[in-house]
Design a protein around this motif. Sequence first.
Motif, PDB file in Angstrom:
ATOM      1  N   SER A   1       0.843  -1.185   0.000  1.00 14.54           N
ATOM      2  CA  SER A   1       0.000   0.000   0.000  1.00 14.54           C
ATOM      3  C   SER A   1       0.874   1.229   0.000  1.00 14.54           C
ATOM      4  O   SER A   1       2.075   1.167   0.245  1.00 14.54           O
ATOM      5  CB  SER A   1      -0.882   0.007   1.253  1.00 14.54           C
ATOM      6  N   PRO A   2       0.288   2.388  -0.278  1.00 15.60           N
ATOM      7  CA  PRO A   2       1.057   3.620  -0.126  1.00 15.60           C
ATOM      8  C   PRO A   2       1.541   3.746   1.315  1.00 15.60           C
ATOM      9  O   PRO A   2       0.961   3.189   2.235  1.00 15.60           O
ATOM     10  CB  PRO A   2       0.042   4.710  -0.478  1.00 15.60           C
ATOM     11  N   SER A   3       2.614   4.485   1.502  1.00 19.22           N
ATOM     12  CA  SER A   3       3.213   4.617   2.830  1.00 19.22           C
ATOM     13  C   SER A   3       2.203   5.169   3.831  1.00 19.22           C
ATOM     14  O   SER A   3       1.519   6.157   3.576  1.00 19.22           O
ATOM     15  CB  SER A   3       4.435   5.533   2.757  1.00 19.22           C
ATOM     16  N   ASP A   4       2.092   4.505   4.978  1.00 14.07           N
ATOM     17  CA  ASP A   4       1.236   4.909   6.082  1.00 14.07           C
ATOM     18  C   ASP A   4       2.170   5.434   7.168  1.00 14.07           C
ATOM     19  O   ASP A   4       2.829   4.646   7.852  1.00 14.07           O
ATOM     20  CB  ASP A   4       0.439   3.681   6.552  1.00 14.07           C
ATOM     21  N   PRO A   5       2.270   6.750   7.356  1.00 13.29           N
ATOM     22  CA  PRO A   5       3.254   7.297   8.307  1.00 13.29           C
ATOM     23  C   PRO A   5       3.087   6.754   9.719  1.00 13.29           C
ATOM     24  O   PRO A   5       4.078   6.505  10.402  1.00 13.29           O
ATOM     25  CB  PRO A   5       2.984   8.808   8.251  1.00 13.29           C
ATOM     26  N   TYR A   6       1.853   6.574  10.156  1.00 10.62           N
ATOM     27  CA  TYR A   6       1.614   6.043  11.499  1.00 10.62           C
ATOM     28  C   TYR A   6       2.209   4.638  11.613  1.00 10.62           C
ATOM     29  O   TYR A   6       2.930   4.320  12.563  1.00 10.62           O
ATOM     30  CB  TYR A   6       0.114   6.026  11.764  1.00 10.62           C
ATOM     31  N   ALA A   7       1.924   3.799  10.623  1.00 12.63           N
ATOM     32  CA  ALA A   7       2.435   2.426  10.651  1.00 12.63           C
ATOM     33  C   ALA A   7       3.951   2.397  10.536  1.00 12.63           C
ATOM     34  O   ALA A   7       4.615   1.582  11.188  1.00 12.63           O
ATOM     35  CB  ALA A   7       1.800   1.611   9.522  1.00 12.63           C
TER      36      ALA A   7
ATOM     37  N   TYR B   1      12.943 -13.253  16.706  1.00  7.05           N
ATOM     38  CA  TYR B   1      11.814 -13.608  15.852  1.00  7.05           C
ATOM     39  C   TYR B   1      10.950 -12.391  15.544  1.00  7.05           C
ATOM     40  O   TYR B   1      10.543 -12.161  14.396  1.00  7.05           O
ATOM     41  CB  TYR B   1      10.975 -14.685  16.543  1.00  7.05           C
ATOM     42  N   LEU B   2      10.680 -11.591  16.563  1.00  6.01           N
ATOM     43  CA  LEU B   2       9.822 -10.422  16.372  1.00  6.01           C
ATOM     44  C   LEU B   2      10.486  -9.365  15.503  1.00  6.01           C
ATOM     45  O   LEU B   2       9.802  -8.646  14.764  1.00  6.01           O
ATOM     46  CB  LEU B   2       9.435  -9.838  17.732  1.00  6.01           C
ATOM     47  N   LYS B   3      11.799  -9.255  15.570  1.00 10.99           N
ATOM     48  CA  LYS B   3      12.486  -8.293  14.715  1.00 10.99           C
ATOM     49  C   LYS B   3      12.283  -8.654  13.244  1.00 10.99           C
ATOM     50  O   LYS B   3      11.992  -7.785  12.404  1.00 10.99           O
ATOM     51  CB  LYS B   3      13.975  -8.265  15.050  1.00 10.99           C
ATOM     52  N   ALA B   4      12.403  -9.943  12.909  1.00 12.60           N
ATOM     53  CA  ALA B   4      12.173 -10.382  11.524  1.00 12.60           C
ATOM     54  C   ALA B   4      10.720 -10.167  11.127  1.00 12.60           C
ATOM     55  O   ALA B   4      10.419  -9.774   9.983  1.00 12.60           O
ATOM     56  CB  ALA B   4      12.571 -11.847  11.385  1.00 12.60           C
ATOM     57  N   TRP B   5       9.812 -10.403  12.060  1.00 15.31           N
ATOM     58  CA  TRP B   5       8.371 -10.192  11.800  1.00 15.31           C
ATOM     59  C   TRP B   5       8.088  -8.721  11.497  1.00 15.31           C
ATOM     60  O   TRP B   5       7.391  -8.397  10.521  1.00 15.31           O
ATOM     61  CB  TRP B   5       7.598 -10.666  13.023  1.00 15.31           C
ATOM     62  N   ALA B   6       8.633  -7.823  12.304  1.00 17.46           N
ATOM     63  CA  ALA B   6       8.402  -6.394  12.087  1.00 17.46           C
ATOM     64  C   ALA B   6       9.040  -5.928  10.781  1.00 17.46           C
ATOM     65  O   ALA B   6       8.468  -5.096  10.065  1.00 17.46           O
ATOM     66  CB  ALA B   6       8.952  -5.586  13.262  1.00 17.46           C
ATOM     67  N   LYS B   7      10.202  -6.463  10.454  1.00 20.24           N
ATOM     68  CA  LYS B   7      10.876  -6.069   9.210  1.00 20.24           C
ATOM     69  C   LYS B   7      10.059  -6.507   7.993  1.00 20.24           C
ATOM     70  O   LYS B   7       9.951  -5.775   6.998  1.00 20.24           O
ATOM     71  CB  LYS B   7      12.269  -6.682   9.143  1.00 20.24           C
ATOM     72  N   GLU B   8       9.471  -7.688   8.082  1.00 18.04           N
ATOM     73  CA  GLU B   8       8.637  -8.161   6.967  1.00 18.04           C
ATOM     74  C   GLU B   8       7.456  -7.217   6.750  1.00 18.04           C
ATOM     75  O   GLU B   8       7.117  -6.866   5.603  1.00 18.04           O
ATOM     76  CB  GLU B   8       8.147  -9.579   7.257  1.00 18.04           C
ATOM     77  N   LEU B   9       6.822  -6.790   7.818  1.00 15.26           N
ATOM     78  CA  LEU B   9       5.719  -5.843   7.698  1.00 15.26           C
ATOM     79  C   LEU B   9       6.196  -4.502   7.140  1.00 15.26           C
ATOM     80  O   LEU B   9       5.542  -3.899   6.282  1.00 15.26           O
ATOM     81  CB  LEU B   9       5.077  -5.629   9.064  1.00 15.26           C
ATOM     82  N   TYR B  10       7.335  -4.065   7.637  1.00 19.43           N
ATOM     83  CA  TYR B  10       7.880  -2.771   7.200  1.00 19.43           C
ATOM     84  C   TYR B  10       8.204  -2.804   5.710  1.00 19.43           C
ATOM     85  O   TYR B  10       7.850  -1.886   4.958  1.00 19.43           O
ATOM     86  CB  TYR B  10       9.133  -2.469   8.022  1.00 19.43           C
ATOM     87  N   ASP B  11       8.869  -3.879   5.269  1.00 20.09           N
ATOM     88  CA  ASP B  11       9.261  -4.000   3.864  1.00 20.09           C
ATOM     89  C   ASP B  11       8.048  -4.112   2.940  1.00 20.09           C
ATOM     90  O   ASP B  11       8.107  -3.725   1.775  1.00 20.09           O
ATOM     91  CB  ASP B  11      10.175  -5.212   3.666  1.00 20.09           C
ATOM     92  N   ALA B  12       6.953  -4.650   3.477  1.00 22.57           N
ATOM     93  CA  ALA B  12       5.729  -4.799   2.679  1.00 22.57           C
ATOM     94  C   ALA B  12       4.846  -3.556   2.730  1.00 22.57           C
ATOM     95  O   ALA B  12       3.740  -3.567   2.194  1.00 22.57           O
ATOM     96  CB  ALA B  12       4.940  -6.006   3.169  1.00 22.57           C
TER      97      ALA B  12
END
Length: 545
Positions: free
Chosen positions: A5-11, A155-166
């Motif tokens: 999606s377009p960048s969500d600044p809050y997210a 584990y959570l760092k990889a999880w957050a990075k996946e969300l961030y990259d997507a």
Amino acid sequence: MVTASPSDPYARHVLARMADFFTDEGTPWARRLWDIGSVLALEELWEAGYWQAHGVLSPAACDWQRIQLGALIGPDRGLGDRELRKELTGLLKHPLPDPSPARRRLKEIIGHVRSGYLERWATAVSAPVDQRVKPERFSRTVASHLLDLGYSASYLKAWAKELYDAHATTADTAAAAVELARRQARSYDVLVALEKVPRRELAEPLEHWYGKGKVVAWLREHGHDTAGIRPGGGFVYQFTALDPFSAAEQARQMLERMTARSQFLRRDRGGVKPLSHIWVAGHPRPVPLDPPARGADVLTLVNEGHLYKVAGARSRTDDALELAAAVNRGPLAPAVAGAWAAIESLLSNPDDPKGEGERSGKAVAADRMAAIIACSWPRAELTALAHRHKPRALDELARAVAGCTTNQKRARVVAEALLAHGASALDFTGAATKYSDRPAAQRMADLVQNPRPVLNDVAGAFRIALRRLYRTRNIILHGGATQGVALEASLRTAAPLVGAGLDRIIHADYVEGLDPLDLAARADVALTLVNGETGLSVVDLLEPA
């Protein structure tokens, strides 16, 4: 499912801060996670009643814990809006002795709080942007809750990075967190391989024992490279965990027990020698045996050139460093005990108030350490922001920072810019950490505009973390228990703060010859006088008058 999606600044803000919180090594203490989640804090309070009844914790300590928790959970959207919140806040207004009807009622309420906690937060952040809680609070809430559940930071760092990259939206992030919270723990087979196995005849009859050849076969069966691996044998255990890294941590703690026992052998004392990795079935890479450090950094030892200056008479700070040495990678119980022993040895005194008051006994040492750390927080963050201000074209602020010869001057230049122009004065376009730097700049802008309430809030958070460390230490040493509900969380939140406090104490000792109690008094006075008639700046809170 995460949708591009377009960048969500809050997210982006939320996920950048989560990355800070989940990075065990590398995130400066000033950007770490200082608190635990509301659910675990309630469970800790319930457990405290047991220890009060057994004389391990004082009634004053438990009352302080309860009152502070009652104030903290007020803004927590995960506690509901009506009946649940009303019931909980009502219970926290009165003592909860064990046994009592109120304490039994609290146990039932905790179950209802735990169920649906992140779902209620997901609903709260689905509100229009101008009605949402600040992203800093949401990121801290989600991060602490997931860590408290038992997920590993790796584990959570990889999880957050996946969300961030997507480019996950706020709704995506909230939904993903809910999914993690709902996930059930599963079984993991974990191999602990040993290089040396003294008294092998005691290991071979055990059901978990694997001989040399069987260890290599297990590794090959699960797709691991065996080149260079020369085991003397090993054990394959089954652990229930939420992720492979958490399973490996359980194996690491098992190994600590095994190697500790080997210290009591008459022959081959300390002879149990594990290999340098742990292997988890289904996880593609071996997990290093040495865990990530807990973030207790004392940079003064390098900055002032004292790392190797150990000759001569021992000082109180030398003793404190040795006492706290286990805090970064030592087993949990010695790490907690040593960290608190260092604080108490430096910041308690026979003339401290006695009795059962709020600041009586040794607990006052936690409050003094919290004041020192709070006063060092602005300089730490402002200095980091000075180095990370990287506009595309050199601007006036960048030139002013480049012309500074000390971090104190750099911090002052940035503070003045934030006071004049707000967070927009800083440009992190060229900084790799820009999504973490931007919320830090806003925090510092809020601080320079209105220092006292911001510093008081921060000092309060530090005080809670360090008093939790003290309670945990008492449960370990006086209760003889190493399985407290908040043991790991206590060390996770307090260790970076212990490092920060020791750093300032040792700096004051080396540079000024200042006693730790005098530094604590300076910090306490500074929190009262900052931005007042004396002109004391947030940059100079620990400097001599």
